[in-house]
Motif scaffolding. Structure first.
Motif, PDB file in Angstrom:
ATOM      1  N   ASP A 172     -55.017  75.629  15.012  1.00  0.00           N
ATOM      2  CA  ASP A 172     -55.376  77.045  14.945  1.00  0.00           C
ATOM      3  C   ASP A 172     -54.370  77.834  14.120  1.00  0.00           C
ATOM      4  OD1 ASP A 172     -56.529  79.495  15.470  1.00  0.00           O
ATOM      5  OD2 ASP A 172     -55.406  79.771  17.335  1.00  0.00           O
ATOM      6  N   VAL A 173     -53.089  77.662  14.447  1.00  0.00           N
ATOM      7  CA  VAL A 173     -52.058  78.459  13.760  1.00  0.00           C
ATOM      8  C   VAL A 173     -51.956  78.047  12.294  1.00  0.00           C
ATOM      9  CG1 VAL A 173     -49.618  79.021  13.719  1.00  0.00           C
ATOM     10  CG2 VAL A 173     -50.812  78.897  15.887  1.00  0.00           C
ATOM     11  N   ALA A 174     -52.119  76.742  12.011  1.00  0.00           N
ATOM     12  CA  ALA A 174     -52.000  76.289  10.619  1.00  0.00           C
ATOM     13  C   ALA A 174     -53.134  76.862   9.773  1.00  0.00           C
ATOM     14  CB  ALA A 174     -52.017  74.769  10.569  1.00  0.00           C
ATOM     15  N   THR A 175     -54.375  76.766  10.252  1.00  0.00           N
ATOM     16  CA  THR A 175     -55.470  77.296   9.432  1.00  0.00           C
ATOM     17  C   THR A 175     -55.374  78.816   9.329  1.00  0.00           C
ATOM     18  OG1 THR A 175     -56.841  77.279  11.413  1.00  0.00           O
ATOM     19  CG2 THR A 175     -57.121  75.442   9.897  1.00  0.00           C
ATOM     20  N   PHE A 176     -54.895  79.443  10.389  1.00  0.00           N
ATOM     21  CA  PHE A 176     -54.713  80.900  10.341  1.00  0.00           C
ATOM     22  C   PHE A 176     -53.684  81.264   9.268  1.00  0.00           C
ATOM     23  CE2 PHE A 176     -52.744  84.853  11.783  1.00  0.00           C
ATOM     24  CZ  PHE A 176     -53.863  85.638  11.997  1.00  0.00           C
ATOM     25  N   GLY A 177     -52.586  80.503   9.233  1.00  0.00           N
ATOM     26  CA  GLY A 177     -51.545  80.788   8.237  1.00  0.00           C
ATOM     27  C   GLY A 177     -52.062  80.617   6.819  1.00  0.00           C
ATOM     28  N   ILE A 178     -52.867  79.568   6.595  1.00  0.00           N
ATOM     29  CA  ILE A 178     -53.415  79.336   5.258  1.00  0.00           C
ATOM     30  C   ILE A 178     -54.323  80.501   4.856  1.00  0.00           C
ATOM     31  CG2 ILE A 178     -55.018  77.878   3.966  1.00  0.00           C
ATOM     32  CD1 ILE A 178     -53.904  75.501   5.500  1.00  0.00           C
ATOM     33  N   GLU A 179     -55.155  80.932   5.824  1.00  0.00           N
ATOM     34  CA  GLU A 179     -56.089  82.022   5.577  1.00  0.00           C
ATOM     35  C   GLU A 179     -55.347  83.325   5.257  1.00  0.00           C
ATOM     36  OE1 GLU A 179     -58.618  83.310   8.911  1.00  0.00           O
ATOM     37  OE2 GLU A 179     -59.567  81.387   8.429  1.00  0.00           O
ATOM     38  N   VAL A 180     -54.370  83.630   6.086  1.00  0.00           N
ATOM     39  CA  VAL A 180     -53.619  84.877   5.883  1.00  0.00           C
ATOM     40  C   VAL A 180     -52.890  84.831   4.543  1.00  0.00           C
ATOM     41  CG1 VAL A 180     -51.630  86.186   6.695  1.00  0.00           C
ATOM     42  CG2 VAL A 180     -53.382  85.494   8.292  1.00  0.00           C
ATOM     43  N   GLY A 181     -52.332  83.650   4.225  1.00  0.00           N
ATOM     44  CA  GLY A 181     -51.649  83.517   2.943  1.00  0.00           C
ATOM     45  C   GLY A 181     -52.600  83.766   1.789  1.00  0.00           C
ATOM     46  N   ALA A 182     -53.805  83.201   1.893  1.00  0.00           N
ATOM     47  CA  ALA A 182     -54.766  83.358   0.798  1.00  0.00           C
ATOM     48  C   ALA A 182     -55.270  84.788   0.702  1.00  0.00           C
ATOM     49  CB  ALA A 182     -55.941  82.408   1.008  1.00  0.00           C
ATOM     50  N   GLU A 183     -55.357  85.455   1.835  1.00  0.00           N
ATOM     51  CA  GLU A 183     -55.950  86.785   1.850  1.00  0.00           C
ATOM     52  C   GLU A 183     -54.927  87.871   1.525  1.00  0.00           C
ATOM     53  OE1 GLU A 183     -58.064  88.695   5.290  1.00  0.00           O
ATOM     54  OE2 GLU A 183     -59.190  86.836   5.067  1.00  0.00           O
ATOM     55  N   LEU A 184     -53.760  87.774   2.140  1.00  0.00           N
ATOM     56  CA  LEU A 184     -52.779  88.856   2.008  1.00  0.00           C
ATOM     57  C   LEU A 184     -51.583  88.482   1.145  1.00  0.00           C
ATOM     58  CD1 LEU A 184     -52.791  90.102   5.696  1.00  0.00           C
ATOM     59  CD2 LEU A 184     -54.083  90.989   3.795  1.00  0.00           C
ATOM     60  N   GLY A 185     -51.306  87.192   1.008  1.00  0.00           N
ATOM     61  CA  GLY A 185     -50.194  86.782   0.167  1.00  0.00           C
ATOM     62  C   GLY A 185     -48.878  86.777   0.909  1.00  0.00           C
ATOM     63  N   ARG A 186     -47.915  86.069   0.310  1.00  0.00           N
ATOM     64  CA  ARG A 186     -46.612  85.943   0.966  1.00  0.00           C
ATOM     65  C   ARG A 186     -45.799  87.213   0.915  1.00  0.00           C
ATOM     66  NH1 ARG A 186     -43.442  80.269   0.814  1.00  0.00           N
ATOM     67  NH2 ARG A 186     -44.558  79.468   2.603  1.00  0.00           N
ATOM     68  N   GLU A 187     -46.054  88.021  -0.114  1.00  0.00           N
ATOM     69  CA  GLU A 187     -45.283  89.243  -0.294  1.00  0.00           C
ATOM     70  C   GLU A 187     -45.536  90.241   0.840  1.00  0.00           C
ATOM     71  OE1 GLU A 187     -43.869  90.807  -3.786  1.00  0.00           O
ATOM     72  OE2 GLU A 187     -42.932  88.955  -3.143  1.00  0.00           O
ATOM     73  N   ALA A 188     -46.763  90.195   1.380  1.00  0.00           N
ATOM     74  CA  ALA A 188     -47.134  91.205   2.369  1.00  0.00           C
ATOM     75  C   ALA A 188     -46.424  90.943   3.693  1.00  0.00           C
ATOM     76  CB  ALA A 188     -48.643  91.190   2.568  1.00  0.00           C
ATOM     77  N   ASP A 189     -46.262  92.020   4.459  1.00  0.00           N
ATOM     78  CA  ASP A 189     -45.640  91.908   5.770  1.00  0.00           C
ATOM     79  C   ASP A 189     -46.719  91.504   6.769  1.00  0.00           C
ATOM     80  OD1 ASP A 189     -44.250  92.118   8.079  1.00  0.00           O
ATOM     81  OD2 ASP A 189     -44.178  94.311   8.098  1.00  0.00           O
ATOM     82  N   THR A 190     -46.701  90.240   7.205  1.00  0.00           N
ATOM     83  CA  THR A 190     -47.734  89.760   8.118  1.00  0.00           C
ATOM     84  C   THR A 190     -47.117  89.196   9.386  1.00  0.00           C
ATOM     85  OG1 THR A 190     -47.683  87.640   7.002  1.00  0.00           O
ATOM     86  CG2 THR A 190     -49.352  89.178   6.279  1.00  0.00           C
ATOM     87  N   ARG A 191     -45.819  89.468   9.607  1.00  0.00           N
ATOM     88  CA  ARG A 191     -45.128  88.829  10.720  1.00  0.00           C
ATOM     89  C   ARG A 191     -45.778  89.146  12.065  1.00  0.00           C
ATOM     90  NH1 ARG A 191     -39.614  90.725  10.885  1.00  0.00           N
ATOM     91  NH2 ARG A 191     -40.442  91.749   9.045  1.00  0.00           N
ATOM     92  N   ARG A 192     -46.081  90.429  12.260  1.00  0.00           N
ATOM     93  CA  ARG A 192     -46.627  90.840  13.549  1.00  0.00           C
ATOM     94  C   ARG A 192     -47.998  90.202  13.787  1.00  0.00           C
ATOM     95  NH1 ARG A 192     -46.773  96.769  16.280  1.00  0.00           N
ATOM     96  NH2 ARG A 192     -47.820  96.010  18.136  1.00  0.00           N
ATOM     97  N   LEU A 193     -48.816  90.196  12.736  1.00  0.00           N
ATOM     98  CA  LEU A 193     -50.146  89.586  12.834  1.00  0.00           C
ATOM     99  C   LEU A 193     -50.029  88.125  13.253  1.00  0.00           C
ATOM    100  CD1 LEU A 193     -53.216  89.641  12.115  1.00  0.00           C
ATOM    101  CD2 LEU A 193     -52.568  89.037   9.807  1.00  0.00           C
ATOM    102  N   GLU A 194     -49.114  87.397  12.588  1.00  0.00           N
ATOM    103  CA  GLU A 194     -48.979  85.966  12.855  1.00  0.00           C
ATOM    104  C   GLU A 194     -48.419  85.714  14.247  1.00  0.00           C
ATOM    105  OE1 GLU A 194     -47.439  83.580   9.438  1.00  0.00           O
ATOM    106  OE2 GLU A 194     -47.036  85.588   8.701  1.00  0.00           O
ATOM    107  N   LEU A 195     -47.414  86.509  14.636  1.00  0.00           N
ATOM    108  CA  LEU A 195     -46.813  86.308  15.964  1.00  0.00           C
ATOM    109  C   LEU A 195     -47.832  86.571  17.060  1.00  0.00           C
ATOM    110  CD1 LEU A 195     -43.235  87.789  15.522  1.00  0.00           C
ATOM    111  CD2 LEU A 195     -43.909  85.402  15.823  1.00  0.00           C
ATOM    112  N   VAL A 196     -48.618  87.652  16.914  1.00  0.00           N
ATOM    113  CA  VAL A 196     -49.622  87.968  17.929  1.00  0.00           C
ATOM    114  C   VAL A 196     -50.650  86.847  18.014  1.00  0.00           C
ATOM    115  CG1 VAL A 196     -51.536  89.517  18.462  1.00  0.00           C
ATOM    116  CG2 VAL A 196     -49.323  90.458  17.853  1.00  0.00           C
ATOM    117  N   HIS A 197     -51.067  86.356  16.843  1.00  0.00           N
ATOM    118  CA  HIS A 197     -52.084  85.300  16.857  1.00  0.00           C
ATOM    119  C   HIS A 197     -51.540  84.027  17.507  1.00  0.00           C
ATOM    120  CE1 HIS A 197     -55.752  83.278  15.545  1.00  0.00           C
ATOM    121  NE2 HIS A 197     -54.968  82.220  15.428  1.00  0.00           N
ATOM    122  N   ALA A 198     -50.318  83.640  17.108  1.00  0.00           N
ATOM    123  CA  ALA A 198     -49.731  82.414  17.669  1.00  0.00           C
ATOM    124  C   ALA A 198     -49.562  82.557  19.178  1.00  0.00           C
ATOM    125  CB  ALA A 198     -48.392  82.130  16.991  1.00  0.00           C
ATOM    126  N   GLY A 199     -49.096  83.749  19.605  1.00  0.00           N
ATOM    127  CA  GLY A 199     -48.905  83.972  21.040  1.00  0.00           C
ATOM    128  C   GLY A 199     -50.221  83.875  21.790  1.00  0.00           C
TER     129      GLY A 199
END
Lengths: 442, 166
Positions: B95-122
């Protein structure tokens, strides 16, 4: 686990057609097949009498249940956008700060926001995208820097995509924020001198004409007529031959010039995606020429070859100058992205000819990327509006195709020259250098 | 002059790290037999490859490998707690791996996505932990005897019918 297939790939592209303030929902089917996983584990456990595997299947059931129960979250957002400088100079970096607030009743566990950066601006640092989670009333901020170019740049609505906690149900919406367009108006700086054609108005100015009268440059001598000023009598001739003659000088008059910018779709040629387009260079040239020509007391107007009508009648003065500056910077016909419509030379050309004052000459800024514009300019010249061409060169010799385009363009330049129209080839150099070259050859 | 330059679309950082950790933790539980451990390691390598390159299919294949390892370990009689933990870790890793790939493709590494990823992983961990904990508790209470399987099957069937009803 292979049954846990990927849902349809998503991203910005999925919502390209979404209009402002429109909302759509869809299901990502991320967890499709996870119940199969539970069943496989359970079945293996039953067949092999291993209770542990049946329990393990419960994990799969939990995710399937979560995905099945997922409903798209309420998406109620307030977007506030502020820029560090709404009126920057060209080349400046402007910091854009976006504040997103969840104004809804429920929390958003998965929120992605992609800001609508004006299409003509490039992001320099930071990212116009944000991924976050927001409780009701909570807000998040992100900022990025854009490099500003000439023009009036309105922000587009931001795209907000929210998902439920399992990531299955998705709701997307274009959120509009208060309009804070960035307006960047370059100053008009005179650069060099363009030799104008000898078509002038009755006003005194600085264009040398073939009309005899008062002036500096010698024109002819003629028989004395009563009333001729004493200062122009040829006293030496009188002393030698005893006849009274008058010297005529070439009169210096002002011209009425319309700067015509080629902003058809064909003129938006650039060496690369980040390079300055020929239209951009044409607009820059028009700005410099406006400055230079008005400094010499000519009346200068501006028009564009574009599907969008663009016209500023020839004039002088501070107010006119401000109008010209504003028009060159922000007129939609001269935008840094190509126009949508097609340019119909017969209709638009006739309209332009009706507007042109009879004694106006044309200075055309065009990259000469097609034959149509050459024919159009020859028609203008034949109709009595003397044409001068300043042509920014959008070609280089990097590929055979570009070399061919360069050769075709040079042929067009020589077609114009052989028709008696001065055509200045502005290569990769400052405009003043190109103008100086033209001045030498003239 | 162009629009926004293309973004760096490699998988998001937080999710990448979290997914790798989860898949490694899952593999630790597969030490019951050599075959299951080998399958688990192949799965981890595939997940890592998928995360490095942003290949979703590789992550799914890696998840499948891990899951096959879990089933094998269960079949050779690994303790229930370990099997359930490995299953939960596998699902969370996928789940977390595919989510990370998706977020990377959609928002990019430059964007601040820490909170989104932490909430999803939690959220993913919580969703996996509740049924796993309940199941193991139930298993302990029932004593793991032969009566457990039919009881669990019955419960499972009821739950499936209730939650998967369209």
């Amino acid at each position: 686990m292979a049954a846990m297939a990927a849902g349809p790939s998503e991203g910005e592209g999925t919502y390209a057609d979404l209009g402002p303030n429109e909302t759509i929902t869809r299901r990502t089917e991320r967890w499709r097949g996870v119940s199969a996983l539970a069943l496989v584990a359970g079945a293996a456990g039953v067949l092999a009498s291993q209770a542990a595997l049946v329990v393990a299947g419960a994990v799969g059931v939990a995710f399937a249940a979560l995905a099945n129960a997922a409903r798209p979250p309420e998406l109620s957002l307030a977007l506030e956008r502020s820029v560090s400088d709404a009126d920057p100079d060209p080349g400046d970096s402007v910091t854009v700060t976006v504040d997103v607030t969840n104004t809804g009743e429920s929390s958003l566990p998965d929120l992605r926001v992609i800001d609508g950066v004006p299409p003509a601006l490039g992001v320099e640092s930071g990212s116009p995208r944000l991924g976050t989670a927001l409780r009701p009333g909570e807000s998040a901020t992100f900022s990025y820097e854009v490099a500003v170019a000439r023009g009036s740049h309105a922000f587009e609505p931001a795209l907000a995509v929210a998902r439920d906690v399992s990531g299955t149900a998705e709701r997307a919406r274009r959120v509009t924020a208060d309009a804070t367009p960035l307006t960047c108006v370059p100053t008009l700086e005179a650069a060099g001198e363009l030799p104008l054609r000898a078509q002038t108005t009755g006003q005194p100015g600085r264009v040398l004409t073939e009309i005899g009268g008062s002036g500096v440059a010698f024109h002819t001598t003629r028989e004395y007529r009563p009333g001729d000023p004493l200062s122009r009598l040829d006293w030496n001739g009188l002393a030698k031959t005893g006849e009274l003659t008058t010297v005529d000088f070439r009169e210096e008059r002002a011209a009425s010039v319309v700067l015509l910018i080629d902003a058809r779709e064909q003129a938006y040629r650039a060496l690369g995606p980040d390079a300055e387009s020929a239209v951009e260079r044409s607009v820059r040239a028009a700005g410099s020429l406006y400055g230079a020509l008005t400094d010499e007391e000519n009346r200068v107007g501006i028009a564009a070859l574009s599907p969008e009508p663009c016209w500023l009648a020839p004039g002088v003065g501070t107010a006119h100058r401000a109008q010209a500056q504003e028009l060159l910077a922000t007129h939609p016909a001269l935008a840094s992205t190509p126009p949508e419509g097609t340019y119909y030379p017969s209709i638009r050309g006739r309209r332009l000819r009706r507007r042109l004052p009879d004694d106006a000459q044309l200075v055309v800024c065009s990259p000469l990327c097609d034959d149509g514009v050459v024919r159009l300019l020859q028609r203008f010249d034949a109709a009595g509006h003397r044409v001068t061409v300043v042509s920014p060169d959008p070609t280089d010799g990097a590929t055979p195709g570009r070399r061919l385009a360069g050769v075709e363009r040079r042929l067009r330049l020589s077609t114009l020259r052989s028709a008696g129209i001065p055509a200045l080839d502005w290569r990769d150099e400052p405009l003043a250098t190109a103008l100086a070259r033209a001045g030498r050859s003239a | 002059m162009t629009a926004t330059p293309p973004i760096d679309d490699s998988p998001a950082r937080v999710s990448t790290g979290f997914a790798l950790a989860a898949s490694l933790a899952g593999t630790l539980g597969l030490a019951a037999s050599t075959a299951s451990l080998a399958l688990g390691l192949v799965g981890v390598v595939l997940v890592a490859l998928g995360l490095a390159r942003g290949w979703r299919a590789a992550v799914t294949l890696g998840g499948a490998g891990l899951f096959c390892g879990v089933v094998l370990a269960g079949l050779v009689g690994a303790p229930a707690g370990v099997v359930v933990f490995a299953t939960a870790a596998t699902v969370v890793a996928w789940d977390v791996a595919t989510f990370g790939i998706e977020v990377g493709a959609e928002l990019g590494r430059e964007a601040d996505t820490r909170r989104l990823e932490l909430v999803h992983a939690g959220a993913s961990v919580v969703v996996a932990a509740i049924p796993a904990g309940l199941g193991v508790a139930l298993f302990r209470i029932a004593g793991g005897g032969p009566s457990f399987v039919p009881v669990a099957l019955l419960c499972g069937a009821v739950i499936l019918v209730v939650v998967l009803r369209p």
